[in-house]
Design an enzyme around this catalytic site. Structure first.
Site, PDB file in Angstrom:
ATOM      1  N   TYR A 144       0.840  -1.186   0.000  1.00 38.83           N
ATOM      2  CA  TYR A 144       0.000   0.000   0.000  1.00 38.83           C
ATOM      3  C   TYR A 144       0.879   1.241   0.000  1.00 38.83           C
ATOM      4  CZ  TYR A 144      -3.594   3.388   1.442  1.00 38.83           C
ATOM      5  OH  TYR A 144      -4.440   4.458   1.505  1.00 38.83           O
ATOM      6  N   ASP A 239       9.191   2.636   0.234  1.00 39.87           N
ATOM      7  CA  ASP A 239       8.117   3.286   0.968  1.00 39.87           C
ATOM      8  C   ASP A 239       8.271   2.874   2.429  1.00 39.87           C
ATOM      9  OD1 ASP A 239       5.860   4.088   2.242  1.00 39.87           O
ATOM     10  OD2 ASP A 239       4.445   3.213   0.798  1.00 39.87           O
ATOM     11  N   LYS A 267       3.641   8.537   9.144  1.00 40.07           N
ATOM     12  CA  LYS A 267       3.427   7.896  10.450  1.00 40.07           C
ATOM     13  C   LYS A 267       4.409   8.375  11.528  1.00 40.07           C
ATOM     14  CE  LYS A 267       0.515   4.539   8.432  1.00 40.07           C
ATOM     15  NZ  LYS A 267       0.542   3.768   7.211  1.00 40.07           N
TER      16      LYS A 267
HETATM   17  C1  LIG Z   1      -0.006   4.308   5.816  1.00 36.99           C
HETATM   18  C2  LIG Z   1       0.816   4.086   4.617  1.00 36.99           C
HETATM   19  C3  LIG Z   1       0.778   4.959   3.514  1.00 36.99           C
HETATM   20  C4  LIG Z   1      -0.202   6.089   3.408  1.00 36.99           C
HETATM   21  O1  LIG Z   1      -0.001   7.059   4.373  1.00 36.99           O
HETATM   22  P1  LIG Z   1      -1.207   8.079   4.701  1.00 36.99           P
HETATM   23  O2  LIG Z   1      -0.593   9.013   5.694  1.00 36.99           O
HETATM   24  O3  LIG Z   1      -2.316   7.223   5.257  1.00 36.99           O
HETATM   25  O4  LIG Z   1      -1.589   8.745   3.452  1.00 36.99           O
HETATM   26  C5  LIG Z   1       1.659   4.749   2.494  1.00 36.99           C
HETATM   27  N1  LIG Z   1       2.536   3.726   2.527  1.00 36.99           N
HETATM   28  C6  LIG Z   1       2.584   2.865   3.555  1.00 36.99           C
HETATM   29  C7  LIG Z   1       3.592   1.773   3.544  1.00 36.99           C
HETATM   30  C8  LIG Z   1       1.714   2.997   4.625  1.00 36.99           C
HETATM   31  O5  LIG Z   1       1.750   2.113   5.621  1.00 36.99           O
END
Ligand SMILES: *Cc1c(COP(=O)(O)O)cnc(C)c1O
Length: 428
Positions: A144, A239, A267
Site C-alpha cells: 500500500y 516506501d 506515520k
Molecule cells: C499508511 C501508509 C501509507 C499512506 O499514508 P497516509 O498518511 O495514510 O496517506 C503509504 N505507505 C505505507 C507503507 C503505509 O503504511
C-alpha cells in the site's frame, strides 16, 4: 464490554460522513460490528466513549511508537501553538527536523515534508519519472502506498505490460503505467522489466510489507531488486511510511543494509500529527521545484505544529540507544506467548514479525505475499478480533493489518494480552 455510546455516535456519523468514517478501514467492514469511538488515549491505552479501557495494538496505525500523548510531543505542540499555527513561510524548525532526519537515515542528503504518506509516495513517483524521463512504475500486489491514482491498480489481462484500475475513478490511462508484481518474487520482476525495456522509471515497495499483514522480504530479495534497478537505470523507492524510524533509526535501509534511491516517510515522522516526507540524494532532490522542473507544493507542508511534534519524536528516538532493543524484546515476548497458546489449542496459524511489527495469520502455509496472506481464514480472524475486543484488547479490524508494538506497553500488558488470547483461543 458495552459500546452503547459508540453505537450512537456511529449512527450520527453515518448521516453526515460517508460510512461514518474518514478512512475506510476504521469502519469494521472486514470484521462486522460498529467501530469504537475513542475519547482519549495515554501510553499503551485507549479510553473509549463508553468508558472502556483498551490495550492498543494499532497505535494510530503506527505513529505512536512511544505511546499515546507522549509528554515531549504534547509539550512541543502546545508551546508552538501559542506562537501561531501556520504561516506559509519558512520556519527554522523545518531545517532542524530535516537535519535530524538526514543524520538518522542512510543515503539521503535532502528531504521534503508533505502532509501524509499518500502525498509522499505520489510525489516520490513523480520525482522518479521526472528524473529518469520514463513513465512506467512497478509496484507489488498487496503493498500500500496511499490512495493516489497510480497505486489503485490491479493486474490486468496483459499483466506484464498493463495494469488496470481497481477503483472507479482511476482512468485506464493512468492504470496502464503501473505494472503489478508479486512480492518476494524476483523472477516476476525480471519478466516485467524485460517486457518493458527502457520504460520503467521506478520500482516502489514496502521493504517490509505491512499492509497485507507483516511480510518480511525474503533473503536476497531487496539486494536483487537493487541490482536489477542499477542494471536498468531504474530508481528504487522504499516506501518506509510504516517502517521508517520504527525498525531502526535509519529504517529498513539500515536494517537490511540496502540503499534505496528515494525513501518515503509518514506515520512515526509526524509523532501523531499529519506529516509525510520524501528524501533522496541531492542529485535527485535537486530536480524538485523551485530548484528543478518537477513540481510539488503544499500550503500546510512543514506546518510548525506538525514539525514540532515530529522533531520531538525523532529527537527522542535518536537519543534512546536502547529503544529498538526494548521494542524487539517486547514484540518477541508477545510473539512467543501467542505462538504457545495458539499451538496449545491446535489453531492453525502463522505469525510473521520484523522488529515491532507483528501479524497473526490463520493460515496453514507461510505468508510471503498477497496471495498467501489472502488464504488466511477470515471467519477465525473475525472471532479472534471480537473475542479480544471483549477482553479489552484492540487489534486492527482486518486480517491484512500489522500490529504495532509501542514502547509504552509493559510486560504486564503483554501478559494480559497473552492470557486474553488463551481465553479466546479456546473458543476458536
Ligand atoms: C499508511 C501508509 C501509507 C499512506 O499514508 P497516509 O498518511 O495514510 O496517506 C503509504 N505507505 C505505507 C507503507 C503505509 O503504511
Amino acid at each position: 464490554m458495552i459500546y452503547k455510546r459508540s453505537s450512537k455516535l456511529f449512527t450520527d456519523a453515518e448521516k453526515v460522513i460517508p460510512g461514518g468514517v474518514n478512512s475506510p478501514v476504521r469502519a469494521f467492514k472486514a470484521v462486522g460490528g460498529t467501530p469504537i469511538f475513542v475519547k482519549k488515549a495515554k501510553g499503551a491505552y485507549l479510553f473509549d466513549e463508553d468508558g472502556n479501557k483498551l490495550i492498543d495494538y494499532i497505535n494510530s496505525w503506527g505513529p505512536m511508537l512511544l505511546g499515546h500523548a507522549f509528554e515531549p510531543v504534547v509539550e512541543a505542540v502546545i508551546e508552538k501553538t501559542k506562537q501561531g499555527t501556520s504561516f506559509g513561510m519558512p520556519t527554522e524548525i523545518e531545517t532542524k527536523i530535516a537535519e535530524l532526519a538526514v543524520s538518522m537515515v542512510p543515503n539521503i542528503d535532502k528531504i521534503r515534508f508533505v502532509n501524509s504518506g499518500t502525498e509522499a509516495c505520489m510525489s516520490a513517483v513523480r520525482l522518479a519519472r521526472g528524473f529518469t524521463g520514463k513513465d512506467k512504475i512497478i509496484k507489488f500486489a498487496g503493498c500500500y502506498h496511499g490512495h493516489s491514482d497510480s497505486f489503485l491498480i490491479q493486474a490486468g489481462s496483459g499483466a506484464i505490460t498493463l495494469g488496470e484500475p481497481n477503483s472507479p475513478g482511476v482512468t485506464e490511462g493512468t492504470a496502464k503505467d503501473t505494472l503489478l508484481a508479486r512480492y518476494n518474487d524476483i523472477e516476476n520482476v525480471k519478466q516485467i522489466i524485460e517486457a518493458n525495456k527502457g520504460k520503467i522509471a521506478c520500482i516502489i515497495l514496502e521493504p517490509v510489507a505491512g499492509n497485507m499483514g507483516c511480510i518480511p522480504p525474503k533473503q536476497g530479495f531487496l539486494d536483487a531488486l537493487r541490482s536489477l534497478c542499477d542494471a536498468n537505470s531504474i530508481l528504487l523507492i522504499f516506501d518506509e511510511v510504516m517502517t521508517g524510524f520504527r525498525l531502526a533509526k535509519g529504517g529498513a535501509q539500515e536494517l537490511y543494509n540496502i540503499n534505496a534511491d528515494i525513501v518515503c516517510f509518514g506515520k512515526v515522522i509526524g509523532g501523531g500529527l499529519p506529516v509525510g516526507a520524501f528524501a533522496a540524494r541531492a542529485e535527485i532532490m535537486n530536480h524538485l521545484s523551485p530548484l528543478g522542473p518537477v513540481y510539488q507544493a503544499g500550503t500546510l507542508s512543514g506546518n510548525p505544529l506538525a514539525m514540532a511534534a515530529g522533531l520531538a519524536m525523532l529527537t527522542e528516538i535518536n537519543n534512546d540507544a536502547e529503544l529498538f532493543n526494548r521494542l524487539e524484546q517486547k514484540t518477541d515476548y508477545l510473539h512467543k506467548g501467542i505462538e504457545e497458546v495458539l499451538t496449545e489449542y491446535n489453531i492453525i496459524h502463522t505469525i510473521n514479525r520484523v522488529g515491532s511489527m507483528i501479524s497473526v495469520h490463520f493460515a496453514e502455509e507461510k505468508v510471503v505475499d498477497f496471495e498467501s496472506s489472502a488464504k488466511g481464514n477470515n471467519d477465525t480472524f473475525k472471532k479472534f478480533f471480537h473475542g479480544l475486543l471483549n477482553e479489552g484488547i484492540y487489534i486492527a479490524p482486518s486480517a491484512f493489518e500489522t500490529w504495532f508494538i509501542t514502547d509504552a506497553l509493559t510486560y504486564e500488558d503483554l501478559d494480559a494480552t497473552i492470557s486474553a488470547i488463551a481465553k479466546v483461543g479456546k473458543t476458536l
